[in-house]
Design an enzyme around this catalytic site. Structure first.
Site, PDB file in Angstrom:
ATOM      1  N   PRO A  88       0.830  -1.212   0.000  1.00  0.00           N
ATOM      2  CA  PRO A  88       0.000   0.000   0.000  1.00  0.00           C
ATOM      3  C   PRO A  88       0.865   1.264   0.000  1.00  0.00           C
ATOM      4  O   PRO A  88       1.889   1.291   0.684  1.00  0.00           O
ATOM      5  CB  PRO A  88      -0.829  -0.100   1.282  1.00  0.00           C
ATOM      6  CG  PRO A  88      -0.413  -1.320   1.997  1.00  0.00           C
ATOM      7  CD  PRO A  88       0.584  -2.068   1.179  1.00  0.00           C
ATOM      8  N   GLY A  92       3.413   4.087   5.177  1.00  0.00           N
ATOM      9  CA  GLY A  92       4.536   3.773   6.064  1.00  0.00           C
ATOM     10  C   GLY A  92       5.153   2.414   5.817  1.00  0.00           C
ATOM     11  O   GLY A  92       5.957   1.956   6.612  1.00  0.00           O
ATOM     12  N   SER A  95       6.836   1.688   0.327  1.00  0.00           N
ATOM     13  CA  SER A  95       6.587   1.264  -1.057  1.00  0.00           C
ATOM     14  C   SER A  95       7.533   1.947  -2.041  1.00  0.00           C
ATOM     15  O   SER A  95       8.015   1.307  -2.976  1.00  0.00           O
ATOM     16  CB  SER A  95       5.117   1.456  -1.438  1.00  0.00           C
ATOM     17  OG  SER A  95       4.878   2.757  -1.858  1.00  0.00           O
ATOM     18  N   ALA A  97      10.617   2.963  -1.528  1.00  0.00           N
ATOM     19  CA  ALA A  97      11.951   2.356  -1.414  1.00  0.00           C
ATOM     20  C   ALA A  97      11.969   0.991  -2.102  1.00  0.00           C
ATOM     21  O   ALA A  97      12.920   0.652  -2.812  1.00  0.00           O
ATOM     22  CB  ALA A  97      12.341   2.204   0.057  1.00  0.00           C
ATOM     23  N   ASP A 139      13.954   2.177   5.179  1.00  0.00           N
ATOM     24  CA  ASP A 139      13.124   1.472   4.193  1.00  0.00           C
ATOM     25  C   ASP A 139      14.001   0.829   3.119  1.00  0.00           C
ATOM     26  O   ASP A 139      13.805  -0.333   2.750  1.00  0.00           O
ATOM     27  CB  ASP A 139      12.147   2.453   3.515  1.00  0.00           C
ATOM     28  CG  ASP A 139      11.109   3.006   4.489  1.00  0.00           C
ATOM     29  OD1 ASP A 139      11.211   2.712   5.693  1.00  0.00           O
ATOM     30  OD2 ASP A 139      10.195   3.732   4.043  1.00  0.00           O
TER      31      ASP A 139
HETATM   32  O1  PMV Z   1       5.490   5.775   8.730  1.00  0.00           O
HETATM   33  P1  PMV Z   1       6.917   5.621   8.366  1.00  0.00           P
HETATM   34  O2  PMV Z   1       7.352   4.227   8.009  1.00  0.00           O
HETATM   35  O3  PMV Z   1       7.418   6.664   7.427  1.00  0.00           O
HETATM   36  O4  PMV Z   1       7.765   5.765   9.719  1.00  0.00           O
HETATM   37  C1  PMV Z   1       8.007   6.949  10.366  1.00  0.00           C
HETATM   38  C2  PMV Z   1       8.837   6.565  11.545  1.00  0.00           C
HETATM   39  C3  PMV Z   1       9.073   7.713  12.513  1.00  0.00           C
HETATM   40  O5  PMV Z   1       9.810   7.156  13.583  1.00  0.00           O
HETATM   41  C4  PMV Z   1       7.778   8.281  13.019  1.00  0.00           C
HETATM   42  C5  PMV Z   1       9.878   8.818  11.861  1.00  0.00           C
HETATM   43  C6  PMV Z   1      11.317   8.470  11.566  1.00  0.00           C
HETATM   44  O6  PMV Z   1      11.882   9.163  10.705  1.00  0.00           O
HETATM   45  O7  PMV Z   1      11.877   7.561  12.165  1.00  0.00           O
END
Ligand code: PMV
Length: 306
Positions: A88, A92, A95, A97, A139
Site C-alpha cells: 500500500p 509507512g 513502497s 523504497a 526502508d
Molecule cells: O510511517 P513511516 O514508516 O514513514 O515511519 C516513520 C517513523 C518515525 O519514527 C515516526 C519517523 C522516523 O523518521 O523515524
C-alpha cells in the site's frame, strides 16, 4: 527482460522514540514491489498508477535511478520500466523504497555489470532523496537486505534472528493518510512539554527493544505481543493513535490476535498484529469485510532477481 522483487517493511517497535536516539526494530515483510525493465522508448508504466509521465510526482524517483546508474556505469539506451506493487502506498510500508530497490536491481541486471547489494542500496537511497526529505535509509535497507533491522541514531544493524514460526503478521490499512513530518514535529513538541514524564515514556520505549529481542530469541510470541501493546500504549500517550486505529486494534484482539499496535508515523497509516497461524483465517474473515487487510510473513531475503 529482467524482473526483480523487493519487500516492503513494518516497524515492529520504537517509531517516534527513535527520533530522539532510542532504538527501533524494523522487519521486511512479504508484500512486494515487482519491477521489470527492457530496452525501449523510455516509458514508465505502473499497474496501479498508469503511465508515469515526466510531470508526475513519481517520476523523479525513476529519473534519479537512471541518472545515477548512467553516471556510474553508463546507460546506453532508453529503457521501459513496468511496476507492479502489492505494497500500500503512503502508509509507512516503504513502497517507494521497494520500487526503487527493485528498479535498480533490474536495471543493473539489464546492463549486465557486476554489482553488489551495497551498490543497489546506494543507488536506491540516492533515488529516495529525490522524493523524501532526508530519508533515514531504513526502508531502503530493509528492502535491499530483508530481515530484522535494529537502528539507532542513524546506525543500522541486521539482526540474524527469526520471528516465532507459529505466528503471522496481519496488517490492516486504516486508509487514513497522514504527513509523517507533521506528526513527528507534534510528538517532539509534546515530549518537550511533558518534561521528565516524556523522558520516562521514551526510556520505557527504548527498553522494550531489549525485551523484544529476548522474546524473539526465546521464540515467545506471547511476550512479543504484550510488548506490542505496551509500545502502542506509549505511542497513544504521545498522541499518535487515532479512534479508528484503536477500534481496529480492539477488533483484532477480539478476533484472536495476540497483540497489535500502530506501525510507523501513526494517526492512521497501518496497524500490525501478531496472530497465531491457526487463527489467521478467522481474523482475516472478520476484518476483511470492512478493512484493507494483508497477511504477511517476514522476508529474510531482500531484493532478488526473478
Ligand atoms: O510511517 P513511516 O514508516 O514513514 O515511519 C516513520 C517513523 C518515525 O519514527 C515516526 C519517523 C522516523 O523518521 O523515524
Amino acid at each position: 527482460m529482467p524482473c526483480s522483487i523487493s519487500p516492503g517493511k513494518v516497524i515492529l517497535f520504537g517509531e517516534h522514540f527513535v527520533v530522539k536516539g532510542e532504538p527501533a526494530l524494523g522487519l521486511a515483510v512479504s508484500l512486494y514491489a515487482k519491477v521489470c525493465v527492457e530496452y525501449g522508448s523510455g516509458k514508465i508504466y505502473s499497474k496501479n498508477l498508469g503511465v508515469i509521465e515526466k510531470d508526475s510526482p513519481h517520476y523523479p524517483l525513476f529519473n534519479r535511478i537512471m541518472t545515477t546508474i548512467d553516471k556510474r556505469y553508463g546507460l546506453a539506451k532508453p529503457v521501459d520500466i513496468v511496476i507492479e506493487s502489492s505494497i500500500p502506498v503512503s502508509s509507512g510500508m516503504g513502497s517507494s523504497a521497494a520500487v526503487a530497490v527493485a528498479t535498480t536491481s533490474s536495471l543493473l541486471e539489464l546492463i549486465g555489470v557486476s554489482y553488489t547489494r551495497r551498490d543497489i542500496w546506494e543507488i536506491a537511497h540516492e533515488a529516495e532523496k529525490a522524493v523524501h526529505v532526508n530519508p533515514s535509509g531504513v526502508d531502503t535497507t530493509l528492502s535491499t537486505y530483508g530481515g530484522l533491522l535494529l537502528y539507532r541514531a542513524g546506525e543500522f544493524k541486521r539482526i540474524e534472528l527469526s520471528l516465532p514460526k507459529n505466528v503471522s503478521l496481519v496488517i490492516v490499512n486504516t486508509g487514513i493518510q497522514r504527513n509523517t513530518g507533521v506528526v513527528v514535529r507534534e510528538v517532539l513538541e509534546l515530549k518537550e512539554r511533558l518534561g521528565v514524564v516524556g523522558d520516562y515514556v521514551y526510556k520505557a520505549a527504548g527498553s522494550i527493544i531489549d525485551k523484544a529481542l529476548e522474546a524473539i530469541k526465546a521464540s515467545d510470541p506471547h511476550a512479543l505481543a504484550i510488548l506490542m501493546l505496551v509500545n502502542h500504549g506509549l505511542l497513544w500517550a504521545m498522541g499518535v493513535s487515532c479512534r479508528k486505529c484503536d477500534d481496529i486494534i480492539y477488533e483484532l484482539l477480539d478476533s484472536g490476535a495476540l497483540g497489535a499496535k500502530i506501525s510507523g508515523a501513526g494517526r492512521g497509516g497501518i496497524i500490525i498484529a501478531l496472530v497465531e497461524k491457526s487463527r489467521v483465517n478467522e481474523v482475516f474473515e472478520r476484518l476483511s469485510k470492512r478493512y484493507e487487510i494483508y497477511i504477511a510473513e517476514p522476508d529474510y531475503h531482500g531484493v532478488r532477481v526473478l
